[in-house]
Each structure stands twice: as structure tokens, then as C-alpha cells.
Enzyme design. Structure first.
Site, short mmCIF file in Angstrom:
data_model
loop_
_atom_site.label_atom_id
_atom_site.label_comp_id
_atom_site.label_asym_id
_atom_site.label_seq_id
_atom_site.Cartn_x
_atom_site.Cartn_y
_atom_site.Cartn_z
CD GLU A 1 42.88 6.33 57.61
OE1 GLU A 1 42.47 5.19 57.91
OE2 GLU A 1 42.24 7.12 56.89
CE LYS B 1 40.32 7.66 53.71
NZ LYS B 1 40.11 7.28 55.13
CB CYS C 1 41.91 4.19 54.94
SG CYS C 1 40.79 3.20 55.97
#
Lengths: 408, 408
Positions: free
Chosen positions: B137, B212, B249
Site C-alpha cells: 500500500e 480503497k 488494507c
């Protein structure tokens, strides 16, 4: 069983390790203490740096465990002190057991044998002051669904049947909520069969029931021959000791099932199971813990113990020759917490009672800390699932345009 | 680092274990082989009784790993042979790395330093014949979101910016799909910031992007100061090597997010992350594996490595005094498979490249075997979520009637 062998792991003729009691005993007996501590931190989560503490149990409970030869473990999770709420510590128990008599014995004897076997284990839970106790899936019978023979349906009982009455007495005596997963016969709807958990209140009253939501069709799990997907939704039972729910067995493979109990407010979800080594053992330490983390609640996982041999051989595909047993039910019952910690597991081979103290305040503390519910964007997923269930759903796929260049 | 120390675990002055490379190395160095094998069966799943096999890598890849001091591991998952489909074996790589220069260096030097550091690692992946590679990330920068300082936004780039151009060359050179998670600046929408994965095709073309979906607000994860929840849905990218998706994440804590990529047909889902020891390490071996099991796909989990120190001290609550670092990013990148097996992890401390061969046929084999999608009852959950998001939703709670007796 020799304890030193069971803890250290015995090397069998084929080089494999047998006879050990649990993964955690194997590790603690074979690693030096500071190494075991670090491995525990990674594997058990160790309650965010706080060690799980052993609970001191009364001698009467320990005596029952020795006399009746069942594993007895008791550890407590901790939580932060709050200013606006008092701690809500409850003592919770899980019972795992093998059957009492061969599956060839008369059915009523088999059932009575299990009652007699469980009685001292429930007495031990009572002596230890357990507030909420959960038994294993279909605890009144062998897990005979592998056979596809319908005669085992005789073990089914109405929700207010013999096993419930047996437990109601004990619930009242010990002021204990008892979750009793049985094979249910629904007398009011054509005597059909369900896989059901009966929730018995601490006053001996029946609070309600929940029926298994997801039914397996894998390996020897021929349960879909016996009962259908449950029709009770995802109820959460508000007891005097906290809000509990029951995710029966195969439902643990379904994150949506775990989620639904969470959305309805569960603080402890029990997962009474019957599952065998080869098929599911590597999943066992993963799924319940993930559910506890993702949904900010405690999970109590129970699996039965031993190998059950049936009179008539059966097959279930998978290339196995016909066989008379379902494989080894590996026990290993344990608790998971919202902070990603978990207890060690009960024995892989012996009956057992696992006890944990848990402050239910930890659930909201972890909702506040990680904010999973707040960041979950449920509306996105409500939309997606709403679309997905339509026959003409088209998945969201972005193809590399170079892929179809040759064909154009 | 001395290898014997790193593998065996060093006892520090405070009695804790430090300096070891990974949980699996710690266990394999300290347990006799047959014990380690049994522990592996339980912990790694061991591919349903089949051992994970080491992949023999070309010397050129190994030489790069020695010269540039990064961990290099390569193991292969196996699947059954089918009659109607050929195997679809792809070689997949994950790269974890620390930053190259102190966070006080000029930004352009920091970025160039990371490019230079990654180049030989990507070359090694290329030499090893990796088909699909995923980076960590926000790989072009320190994970500066803990600071809440807006100057770090300078690291943001458009999807077709400098880092993408750098990787496009390499993708083309090595015929490799590369997943590149960056801080994105959306030039067409007011120059706003996103946390985005760019999907670069094996011909060097940009296939698409994903933003995300779930943004953390926990500990030092002050990312909600920088970017909002993604608006790209749950795309699956159809590449020449298979269907891939990216769960960035904190999205790994959301089972619904994993589910959505599965419903859209993903066969491999990457989870590029940046997460620190104290907060999440016990969750790390749990969540990705659960996702792989529940959704019948492979998961590649990546976490960055090292401790990043920032010039200005900051606080994030939690009672910690002001501090200049985010804690230890513990690496430990690994793969999980639909059969509940997983690879050992890369180092907790060093840069690393993890390579796995996986037959994507295993995904459908496990869909067929366990039937999770078929038994999932999505319509029940579409209804529930549809109700849940309404402000007047009432949870399904069954209260013990004895509870309210005293108050009535």
C-alpha cells in the site's frame, strides 16, 4: 492416557505425531517459556498484551473432572475499566463430549448414557459458577447424518421434550442459562425435522429456539437428507447475563451469518459443531476468531470428540471406499474475543469443559476502538446483494482490452 | 542480521523474544521436524494433506536477493487435475519493503530511493517468471498519514503518473501484470486525493484502478484526514493470467468487502497493507485466510516493513505520549488458498519477495466441494441489510420474559 505423552506428542510408527492433547499443549511442552510466550502472542493474540489469566476453580469442580476424566480449563479475558458502566463479567462454559455407548445399543440407552455422562460435567460447570453454558451440536445422539439412514430421526424431540426437561432442572438448580442444540421434531408443522438450539433461561424457562441456517453438502455431511435451512432468522436472546446467539456448525463458514447475529446485537455467539479432522481442522482456529474480530463479540466454539462407528457401511463419494465411521471429531473447543485474542483449546481427544470469564463491555470497547460497524458501508452491500440475487446480475468485471485484441 | 539468531529467536534483556524472522522460522528452528510437521498441518493447513512444495528459482533471482539483502521465498500450492479443464497455474508475487531514505530527505529523493530499492526486487520477480506482482500500500512514500500533516499529499500522483510509468516499463519487459497501490490525485475531479491501486497489464497498459473502500480511524491510522471511502465499487480485473481484485488494507477487516470481490468473480484478491505490531499482528494470520476459505479464492497479503520516523512529533489519543513513529510495520506477507492452507510468512523485519504457484482451478474445485456460495442464502441477507440501513431498524431480539417480571 499418559500425560507426558499426550502433552509432548508421541511419534507413531509412520513418523506422524499422535496422542497429544492440543496444539497449545504441544507448543508449550516443546518450546522454552519465552519462546512459547512470543508464539502465544502471535497465535492467541494474548488479549492485546494482557495475558489471559487462569481462573481458580473450586475443588468440587476439579474433583468431578478427575473422577469423570474430562479436560477442565478456565481462563479469563480482561477488558478496560469504564467510567460510565460497571464491568459486566459473565462466566461462560462450553462442553464437548464423545458418545457414551456404541451406536448399536438401543437408542434409549444411548440417549440415557449421554445424559449420565453429561450430568457430572454440567454439575462441574454449576460448581464453578458458570452463568451461560453451551452444549455441542445434536448432543443427545451420535452424529449419524453421515449414514443417510432415516431411523436416526427417532432421536428427534420437540423443543419441550425429554432433553430440554433434563436441562431445565439443572438450569434452575445452578441459575444457569443453557444452550441445548438438539435434533428437533416440530410437532406443530407435520412432525418435520430441524437442527435446533433451544435456549433455556436461568429460571428453567424456555426462552426460545434457533434453527440452523446453513446446511452442508460436503464429504460425509449428508445433513441435507435430514433437515432444511432454518426459518428462524438470526435471533439474539436477551438473558439476564447478556445477549447471546447461536451459529450452528456449518454456519461458521458463512461470514454473513456471523454478521447478522452481530447486527442484531449479540455479545456472545456460540458455534456448537460436529466436524472432523481431515476436512476442517485447519479452518477451526481461523473462522471463529475472524468472526469475533469482525463483529466485536465473543465466540464460543464447540466440537464433539471421538470416532463414532455405525453398524452399516456407507459412502459419500470423494473416492473413499465404503466405511463405518465419520472420521475423528477433534474437539478443540475454545473461546475467541473481539480483541483478536483466544483461549487455548480443549483436548483433541477427551471430553472437556472450557470456562472463561469475559467482561461483555469489551464488545462495545472494540466497536468504539476499531469502528468496524461505523466504517462498514452497509448500504453499498445491501445494494450489491439486492442486485446479486437477480437472475440477470452481471458481475463488475473490467477486462484488459488487450485480451480480446486477437479475437477482434 | 545473524541468521542463527534470527531463526532461533534471541532472548532480550527484558525476557522477550526478538530478532527472529517469522513465526514459522521460529517454530521450525525450535521444534523437532515431526512436531513441526504436525504444527504446520494445524497452522498452515498444508493444502489438505498435500505439502506445499518449494519452487526452484533461477540463480539470477537468488543472486539479486543476496546482493540486495531481501527475503526470497517461493512455494507452490497444488490442485486436483480435472478432465474438462487444463490446469491454470499462475506464478504470483508479493513485495514488502521498508522506505529507502529518512522521512526528512527531500521528497523527490525519497521517492527515487524507493524506486531504486524496488527495481532489483521486481527484476528478481521477472527473472523468476512471476505473472502477477503486487506491491504494498502507498509504496511510493512513507506511511505518513499518522502525522495528519498535509504536506505529504505532495506524494500523490495521477493514475498515469511517474510511478505508473516506471512500472509500465517493467510490466512490459517481464510480461507481468503489476498491481500498484499509490496515493492518487484525481486530476479530473478537483485534484482530490484517493488511496488507489492501479492495475497495469502485462503489455504495459493501464487496465483500470480501484479505490480503497473502507478507511480506518483507529490508533495512529489518521487516514480519514487524507482521503474518503472509494467510489469504484468492487471491480474484478480480467487479466490474461486470471481474474484479480484488490482489497486495500483496512478493508480486510470487513467480510462484506471480501465477499463482494468474490461475488464479482475474483480468483486472487490482493491485500496490500501498512499495519503495525501492537495493533493488528494477532489478526494478521486470521483475516486473509478466513477470506480465502469463505470466498473460495486465493489471497495475497502484503505488509510493509520497518519503523518510519517522522520529523514532527504527533499524538493520536490512546494515552500514548507524543511520538515520532507509527510503530513497527511487521511485514509477514503471505498467501492463503481456498482449501484453508497458507504459505509461511516473509520476514517480520526485512524486505522480501514471496512467490507462489497456484492453479486457479482450485477456486472452482472448492466452490464445488464446500458449496459455500450455493448454501449462502444471499436473499436472506439482502433483505436483512436492506432493513438494517433504515433508521428505524429494530434488531431481532427475543427477551427472556423473566427478565422484566420485576419491573412489571
Amino acid at each position: 492416557m499418559d500425560k507426558s505423552i499426550s502433552e509432548n506428542g508421541e511419534t507413531a510408527a509412520d513418523g506422524s505425531i499422535r496422542g497429544y492433547d492440543s496444539l497449545h499443549q504441544l507448543l508449550s511442552a516443546n518450546l522454552k517459556p519465552e519462546l512459547y510466550q512470543e508464539v502465544s502472542r502471535l497465535l492467541l493474540g494474548s488479549n492485546c498484551g494482557r495475558s489471559l489469566e487462569q481462573i481458580v476453580l473450586p475443588d468440587s469442580a476439579k474433583a468431578l473432572s478427575s473422577k469423570h476424566d474430562f479436560d477442565l480449563q478456565a481462563v479469563s479475558f480482561s477488558a478496560d475499566k469504564e467510567q460510565m458502566r460497571k464491568p459486566r463479567v459473565v462466566r461462560v462454559g462450553l462442553i464437548q463430549n464423545s458418545i457414551a455407548l456404541p451406536t448399536t445399543a438401543p437408542f434409549s440407552d444411548q440417549k440415557r448414557g449421554i445424559f449420565e455422562k453429561l450430568k457430572p460435567m454440567i454439575d462441574a460447570a454449576g460448581a464453578a459458577g458458570v452463568n451461560i453454558l453451551c452444549l455441542q451440536e445434536a448432543w443427545t445422539m451420535p452424529f449419524a447424518f453421515c449414514t443417510r439412514e432415516k431411523k436416526w430421526c427417532e432421536f428427534a424431540e420437540p423443543v419441550n421434550g425429554e432433553s430440554t426437561k433434563f436441562l431445565q432442572e439443572l438450569a434452575k438448580k445452578y441459575n444457569m442459562v443453557i444452550v441445548s442444540p438438539i435434533l428437533e421434531r416440530d410437532m406443530d408443522h407435520g412432525e418435520v425435522i430441524w437442527n435446533t438450539a433451544v435456549i433455556i433461561g436461568n429460571n428453567g424457562n424456555i426462552i426460545g429456539k434457533h434453527r440452523k441456517n446453513h446446511i452442508p453438502r460436503v464429504g460425509d455431511f449428508n445433513e441435507s437428507t435430514y433437515y432444511m435451512e432454518g426459518d428462524t432468522g438470526h435471533p439474539v436472546f436477551e438473558t439476564v447475563f447478556g445477549k447471546i446467539a447461536v451459529n450452528i456448525c456449518y454456519g461458521r463458514h458463512h461470514p454473513l451469518n456471523w454478521l447478522a447475529f452481530g447486527l442484531n446485537g449479540a455479545e456472545i455467539v456460540f458455534n456448537p459443531s460436529a466436524t472432523v479432522g481431515e476436512l476442517s481442522e485447519p479452518m477451526w482456529p481461523v473462522e471463529a476468531r475472524n468472526a469475533a474480530i469482525a463483529n466485536s463479540y465473543f465466540v464460543g466454539s464447540i466440537n464433539r470428540v471421538g470416532t463414532e462407528v455405525f453398524p452399516n457401511a456407507f459412502t459419500s463419494g470423494d473416492g473413499k471406499p465404503q466405511h463405518n465411521d465419520f472420521g475423528h471429531f477433534y474437539g478443540s473447543s475454545y473461546f475467541s474475543a473481539p480483541d483478536a485474542s483466544c483461549t487455548p483449546s480443549l483436548s483433541r481427544c477427551r471430553d472437556g469443559l472450557m470456562i472463561s470469564d469475559m467482561d461483555l463491555n469489551l464488545c462495545r470497547q472494540y466497536k468504539d476502538k476499531w469502528g468496524f460497524r461505523m466504517t462498514a458501508r452497509y448500504e453499498v452491500y445491501a445494494d450489491l446483494l439486492g442486485e446479486y440475487i437477480k437472475p440477470d446480475f452481471k458481475p463488475q468485471v473490467v477486462s484488459d482490452p488487450m485480451l480480446h485484441k486477437n479475437s477482434s
